[in-house]
Design a protein around this motif. Structure first.
Motif, PDB file in Angstrom:
ATOM      1  N   PRO A 154      -8.870  21.208  -6.866  1.00  0.00           N
ATOM      2  CA  PRO A 154     -10.237  21.622  -6.540  1.00  0.00           C
ATOM      3  C   PRO A 154     -10.844  20.970  -5.301  1.00  0.00           C
ATOM      4  CG  PRO A 154     -10.274  20.091  -8.381  1.00  0.00           C
ATOM      5  CD  PRO A 154      -8.828  20.379  -8.098  1.00  0.00           C
ATOM      6  N   ASP A 155     -10.312  19.792  -4.881  1.00  0.00           N
ATOM      7  CA  ASP A 155     -10.988  19.083  -3.791  1.00  0.00           C
ATOM      8  C   ASP A 155     -10.039  18.096  -3.107  1.00  0.00           C
ATOM      9  OD1 ASP A 155     -13.030  18.210  -2.092  1.00  0.00           O
ATOM     10  OD2 ASP A 155     -13.725  16.691  -3.503  1.00  0.00           O
ATOM     11  N   LEU A 156      -9.781  18.322  -1.822  1.00  0.00           N
ATOM     12  CA  LEU A 156      -8.894  17.447  -1.062  1.00  0.00           C
ATOM     13  C   LEU A 156      -9.485  16.050  -0.905  1.00  0.00           C
ATOM     14  CD1 LEU A 156      -6.310  17.102   0.652  1.00  0.00           C
ATOM     15  CD2 LEU A 156      -7.634  17.886   2.632  1.00  0.00           C
ATOM     16  N   TYR A 157     -10.799  15.961  -0.699  1.00  0.00           N
ATOM     17  CA  TYR A 157     -11.430  14.652  -0.520  1.00  0.00           C
ATOM     18  C   TYR A 157     -11.223  13.777  -1.753  1.00  0.00           C
ATOM     19  CZ  TYR A 157     -15.085  11.111  -0.506  1.00  0.00           C
ATOM     20  OH  TYR A 157     -15.771   9.925  -0.603  1.00  0.00           O
ATOM     21  N   THR A 158     -11.477  14.326  -2.949  1.00  0.00           N
ATOM     22  CA  THR A 158     -11.296  13.553  -4.174  1.00  0.00           C
ATOM     23  C   THR A 158      -9.840  13.139  -4.345  1.00  0.00           C
ATOM     24  OG1 THR A 158     -13.112  14.754  -5.209  1.00  0.00           O
ATOM     25  CG2 THR A 158     -11.616  13.576  -6.671  1.00  0.00           C
ATOM     26  N   PHE A 159      -8.923  14.049  -4.038  1.00  0.00           N
ATOM     27  CA  PHE A 159      -7.496  13.763  -4.133  1.00  0.00           C
ATOM     28  C   PHE A 159      -7.118  12.596  -3.237  1.00  0.00           C
ATOM     29  CE2 PHE A 159      -3.075  14.370  -2.866  1.00  0.00           C
ATOM     30  CZ  PHE A 159      -2.436  14.710  -4.052  1.00  0.00           C
ATOM     31  N   VAL A 160      -7.523  12.641  -1.969  1.00  0.00           N
ATOM     32  CA  VAL A 160      -7.179  11.593  -1.001  1.00  0.00           C
ATOM     33  C   VAL A 160      -7.835  10.273  -1.364  1.00  0.00           C
ATOM     34  CG1 VAL A 160      -7.500  10.841   1.400  1.00  0.00           C
ATOM     35  CG2 VAL A 160      -6.688  13.162   0.906  1.00  0.00           C
ATOM     36  N   ARG A 161      -9.128  10.293  -1.626  1.00  0.00           N
ATOM     37  CA  ARG A 161      -9.867   9.038  -1.839  1.00  0.00           C
ATOM     38  C   ARG A 161      -9.385   8.318  -3.080  1.00  0.00           C
ATOM     39  NH1 ARG A 161     -15.593  10.832  -4.749  1.00  0.00           N
ATOM     40  NH2 ARG A 161     -14.631  10.671  -6.809  1.00  0.00           N
ATOM     41  N   ASP A 162      -9.128   9.038  -4.191  1.00  0.00           N
ATOM     42  CA  ASP A 162      -8.731   8.369  -5.429  1.00  0.00           C
ATOM     43  C   ASP A 162      -7.346   7.743  -5.313  1.00  0.00           C
ATOM     44  OD1 ASP A 162     -11.134   9.153  -6.446  1.00  0.00           O
ATOM     45  OD2 ASP A 162     -10.336  10.556  -7.918  1.00  0.00           O
ATOM     46  N   HIS A 163      -6.411   8.463  -4.695  1.00  0.00           N
ATOM     47  CA  HIS A 163      -5.071   7.890  -4.528  1.00  0.00           C
ATOM     48  C   HIS A 163      -5.104   6.695  -3.578  1.00  0.00           C
ATOM     49  CE1 HIS A 163      -3.153  10.674  -7.074  1.00  0.00           C
ATOM     50  NE2 HIS A 163      -3.177  11.719  -6.268  1.00  0.00           N
ATOM     51  N   MET A 164      -5.865   6.802  -2.497  1.00  0.00           N
ATOM     52  CA  MET A 164      -5.961   5.674  -1.562  1.00  0.00           C
ATOM     53  C   MET A 164      -6.643   4.476  -2.206  1.00  0.00           C
ATOM     54  SD  MET A 164      -6.622   7.092   2.278  1.00  0.00           S
ATOM     55  CE  MET A 164      -6.712   5.411   2.850  1.00  0.00           C
ATOM     56  N   PHE A 165      -7.655   4.732  -3.015  1.00  0.00           N
ATOM     57  CA  PHE A 165      -8.376   3.639  -3.665  1.00  0.00           C
ATOM     58  C   PHE A 165      -7.439   2.833  -4.567  1.00  0.00           C
ATOM     59  CE2 PHE A 165     -10.984   1.957  -7.179  1.00  0.00           C
ATOM     60  CZ  PHE A 165     -11.894   1.204  -6.452  1.00  0.00           C
ATOM     61  N   HIS A 166      -6.687   3.526  -5.427  1.00  0.00           N
ATOM     62  CA  HIS A 166      -5.752   2.816  -6.298  1.00  0.00           C
ATOM     63  C   HIS A 166      -4.698   2.064  -5.484  1.00  0.00           C
ATOM     64  CE1 HIS A 166      -7.375   5.346  -9.561  1.00  0.00           C
ATOM     65  NE2 HIS A 166      -6.861   4.450 -10.379  1.00  0.00           N
ATOM     66  N   ALA A 167      -4.149   2.725  -4.460  1.00  0.00           N
ATOM     67  CA  ALA A 167      -3.085   2.091  -3.665  1.00  0.00           C
ATOM     68  C   ALA A 167      -3.595   0.851  -2.950  1.00  0.00           C
ATOM     69  CB  ALA A 167      -2.531   3.098  -2.655  1.00  0.00           C
ATOM     70  N   SER A 168      -4.799   0.915  -2.411  1.00  0.00           N
ATOM     71  CA  SER A 168      -5.355  -0.208  -1.656  1.00  0.00           C
ATOM     72  C   SER A 168      -5.784  -1.353  -2.565  1.00  0.00           C
ATOM     73  CB  SER A 168      -6.546   0.274  -0.816  1.00  0.00           C
ATOM     74  OG  SER A 168      -7.064  -0.773  -0.039  1.00  0.00           O
TER      75      SER A 168
ATOM     76  N   PHE B 155       0.836  -1.201   0.000  1.00  0.00           N
ATOM     77  CA  PHE B 155       0.000   0.000   0.000  1.00  0.00           C
ATOM     78  C   PHE B 155       0.871   1.251   0.000  1.00  0.00           C
ATOM     79  CE2 PHE B 155      -1.925   3.437   2.462  1.00  0.00           C
ATOM     80  CZ  PHE B 155      -3.088   3.665   1.740  1.00  0.00           C
ATOM     81  N   THR B 156       1.901   1.265   0.845  1.00  0.00           N
ATOM     82  CA  THR B 156       2.791   2.426   0.938  1.00  0.00           C
ATOM     83  C   THR B 156       3.483   2.690  -0.389  1.00  0.00           C
ATOM     84  OG1 THR B 156       3.191   1.955   3.285  1.00  0.00           O
ATOM     85  CG2 THR B 156       4.733   3.424   2.183  1.00  0.00           C
ATOM     86  N   SER B 157       4.056   1.653  -1.001  1.00  0.00           N
ATOM     87  CA  SER B 157       4.749   1.814  -2.287  1.00  0.00           C
ATOM     88  C   SER B 157       3.795   2.321  -3.362  1.00  0.00           C
ATOM     89  CB  SER B 157       5.377   0.489  -2.720  1.00  0.00           C
ATOM     90  OG  SER B 157       6.373   0.072  -1.805  1.00  0.00           O
ATOM     91  N   ASN B 158       2.588   1.770  -3.360  1.00  0.00           N
ATOM     92  CA  ASN B 158       1.598   2.198  -4.356  1.00  0.00           C
ATOM     93  C   ASN B 158       1.208   3.655  -4.153  1.00  0.00           C
ATOM     94  OD1 ASN B 158       1.591  -0.436  -5.309  1.00  0.00           O
ATOM     95  ND2 ASN B 158      -0.265  -1.019  -4.201  1.00  0.00           N
ATOM     96  N   LEU B 159       1.022   4.057  -2.885  1.00  0.00           N
ATOM     97  CA  LEU B 159       0.617   5.430  -2.614  1.00  0.00           C
ATOM     98  C   LEU B 159       1.737   6.406  -2.970  1.00  0.00           C
ATOM     99  CD1 LEU B 159      -1.628   7.242  -1.624  1.00  0.00           C
ATOM    100  CD2 LEU B 159      -0.838   6.888   0.734  1.00  0.00           C
ATOM    101  N   ILE B 160       2.980   6.029  -2.679  1.00  0.00           N
ATOM    102  CA  ILE B 160       4.116   6.873  -3.069  1.00  0.00           C
ATOM    103  C   ILE B 160       4.160   7.031  -4.589  1.00  0.00           C
ATOM    104  CG2 ILE B 160       6.637   6.894  -3.247  1.00  0.00           C
ATOM    105  CD1 ILE B 160       6.763   5.858  -0.397  1.00  0.00           C
ATOM    106  N   ASP B 161       3.947   5.937  -5.323  1.00  0.00           N
ATOM    107  CA  ASP B 161       3.933   6.025  -6.790  1.00  0.00           C
ATOM    108  C   ASP B 161       2.839   6.967  -7.269  1.00  0.00           C
ATOM    109  OD1 ASP B 161       6.027   4.241  -6.941  1.00  0.00           O
ATOM    110  OD2 ASP B 161       4.770   2.503  -7.404  1.00  0.00           O
ATOM    111  N   ARG B 162       1.685   6.886  -6.640  1.00  0.00           N
ATOM    112  CA  ARG B 162       0.574   7.750  -7.035  1.00  0.00           C
ATOM    113  C   ARG B 162       0.894   9.221  -6.765  1.00  0.00           C
ATOM    114  NH1 ARG B 162      -3.661   6.434 -10.134  1.00  0.00           N
ATOM    115  NH2 ARG B 162      -4.746   8.113  -9.070  1.00  0.00           N
ATOM    116  N   LEU B 163       1.434   9.504  -5.581  1.00  0.00           N
ATOM    117  CA  LEU B 163       1.757  10.886  -5.237  1.00  0.00           C
ATOM    118  C   LEU B 163       2.852  11.442  -6.147  1.00  0.00           C
ATOM    119  CD1 LEU B 163       1.637  10.675  -1.329  1.00  0.00           C
ATOM    120  CD2 LEU B 163      -0.042  11.748  -2.839  1.00  0.00           C
ATOM    121  N   GLU B 164       3.853  10.629  -6.414  1.00  0.00           N
ATOM    122  CA  GLU B 164       4.916  11.099  -7.303  1.00  0.00           C
ATOM    123  C   GLU B 164       4.400  11.327  -8.715  1.00  0.00           C
ATOM    124  OE1 GLU B 164       8.128   8.235  -6.687  1.00  0.00           O
ATOM    125  OE2 GLU B 164       9.176   9.829  -5.602  1.00  0.00           O
TER     126      GLU B 164
END
Length: 495
Positions: free
Chosen positions: A136-150, A115-124
């Protein structure tokens, strides 16, 4: 509904009361001691009401509902009731066992690492530089990156190849969960059912592809395979293959349920934790101290700092922030049904009746929670980072209790205070309790804390819009939804 649930608790002074919630008659209990007693009696309680939620929400076919309704054997290895059901057909027991086995203990570390590696890849992948970048939206930013990583960490990489829009499709479906859970007639839920159908079509197509590939596969990794996913997913599919009434559509429904359970509530909670930290100027610098103490270094080729997950999870401040996030932003209705006569004080609940426990009024009970001092009051409707921190017991005062003095922001530090849930038994219940307690709670906590550390430890983040509110349509289903947009700006920190 929040005022109604709290009013019931006050009006009836913690007495069990019978009311109709949504489409079911329930006996609501709200006294913490009664809830502790109920959790301790898990051996004679079934998860059958939750199965109704799963069937309604994820569209389980009628023929498979028969298998589910026949399972009154409970979650222990030894069946609680003589139903004549074969061990390999005990759906609830098997699914609960797999989650407990592969989302906790030794299996949790590799899952969290992925999960950590995936989330780092997404953020980078966002290519955030030292210059401010607007979103435009912190919620969308957080949820979409977490969804892909998880989902990548649990289900492998191929699910998204079946549909490039799977993330968007899932969150469209998730928006409809409150309506689907109520079991309303299909003609009242057309849009919700259509959103669910798009997700199920993707998941069912993915399963069909896996079955074709499995025929020629002999040496895939049991712990994790990019195609077949993690061990929990592989074990679930092996178990489903032995159940004659589990059609491909029913299996897709169960898979969608696991995707929802492992991502939706955690994504909501991760947003609320990050949002509350950013809203409180006194908390953000303290979090930075915690993340700096937990630094592990940057992976080869990465510009982002990794963090020691064990240190993050041991931090009194982070634990208090997490507990306060769940107290304020989680609203569960926990449902159980007894197999035999069940007594609560002087009242008897008959087999098959439904016991309901609402977390919202319990999480707002000023008689049990720390509400600050008369000079520095901390109402329970407000977020307070230090609510679950208590002074460490001084060695020169052996008779002192950890609850002897209320914590205050000025004095709460990592060295002087510790995290405590003492005295909150039956009152802080974001995950339920007893043998039916959420088996994926440890991974969910790690997801939430890792997201906050990676995002706020590596970047400067500032909210730029008006405050958002909670979407009360999600009352009773877990972490509350978000009402409104939370625009923000972000830039890379100089570490």
């Amino acid at each position: 509904m929040p005022a109604f649930s709290y009013g019931l608790k006050m009006m009836f002074e913690d007495l069990p009361i019978r009311i109709r919630l949504f489409v079911m008659d329930n006996i609501v209990i709200s006294k913490p001691e009664d809830i502790v007693h109920t959790f301790k009696q898990s051996a004679i309680l079934t998860n059958k009401p939750y199965r109704k939620f799963v069937s309604n929400t994820f569209g389980v076919p009628e023929e498979s509902k028969i298998l589910f309704s026949a399972d009154v054997t409970g979650l222990r290895h030894k069946p609680q009731a003589d139903s004549g059901l074969k061990q390999e057909y005990r759906v609830d027991y098997l699914m609960h066992t797999f989650i407990t086995q592969f989302m906790s203990g030794p299996s949790l570390g590799p899952l969290a690492d992925r999960f950590t590696s995936n989330l780092i890849d997404r953020l980078e992948g966002e290519a955030i530089s030292s210059e401010w970048k607007e979103y435009p939206d912190l919620y969308t930013f957080v949820r979409d990156h977490m969804f892909h990583a998880s989902v990548f960490a649990m289900f492998g990489e191929h699910l998204f190849k079946m549909s490039e829009n799977f993330c968007a499709e899932f969150w469209q479906f998730e928006e409809s969960v409150p309506e689907l859970a109520k079991g309303l007639p299909p003609w009242l839920n057309c849009r919700a059912i259509a959103a669910r159908e798009r997700c199920l079509t993707t998941v069912e197509g993915w399963r069909f592809y896996l079955n074709e590939r499995a025929c020629g596969t002999r040496s895939r990794s049991r712990v994790y395979d990019p195609l077949f996913g993690s061990e929990i997913v592989q074990k679930r599919h092996e178990a489903f293959a032995k159940m004659p009434t589990m059609s491909p559509r029913a299996i897709a429904c169960e898979d969608l349920g696991l995707i929802w359970a492992s991502t939706a509530n955690a994504a909501h909670a991760a947003f609320w934790l990050t949002y509350q930290i950013l809203r409180h100027d006194d908390v953000h610098p303290r979090l930075r101290v915690v993340t700096e103490q937990a630094e592990k270094g940057r992976p080869v080729g990465s510009s982002l700092m990794r963090y020691d997950l064990a240190k993050l999870c041991r931090s009194p401040l982070l634990q208090s922030l997490y507990a306060e996030t769940l107290r304020l932003h989680v609203s569960n209705i926990i449902l159980r049904s007894p197999l035999e006569n069940f007594d609560i004080r002087n009242w008897r609940i008959s087999p098959g009746e439904i016991i309901a426990m609402m977390s919202y009024p319990l999480h707002h009970d000023s008689k049990v929670y720390n509400t600050g001092t008369s000079d520095d009051p901390r109402p329970l409707d407000d977020f307070w980072a230090d609510r679950f921190l208590v002074p460490r017991v001084a060695t020169d005062h052996p008779g002192a209790s950890a609850k002897s003095w209320p914590a205050t922001p000025a004095s709460s530090t990592e060295s002087s205070h510790e995290f405590s849930l003492k005295g909150l038994e039956g009152s802080w219940i974001p995950y339920g309790g007893g043998s039916n307690i959420c088996p994926g709670r440890q991974f969910a906590k790690q997801e939430v804390l890792l997201n906050a550390a990676l995002l706020l430890g590596n970047y400067d983040v500032e909210l730029t819009g008006s405050p958002v509110g909670m979407d009360w349509r999600f009352f009773g289903t877990g972490s509350m939804g978000v009402k409104g947009k939370s625009p923000f700006r972000i830039r890379k920190r100089h570490l």
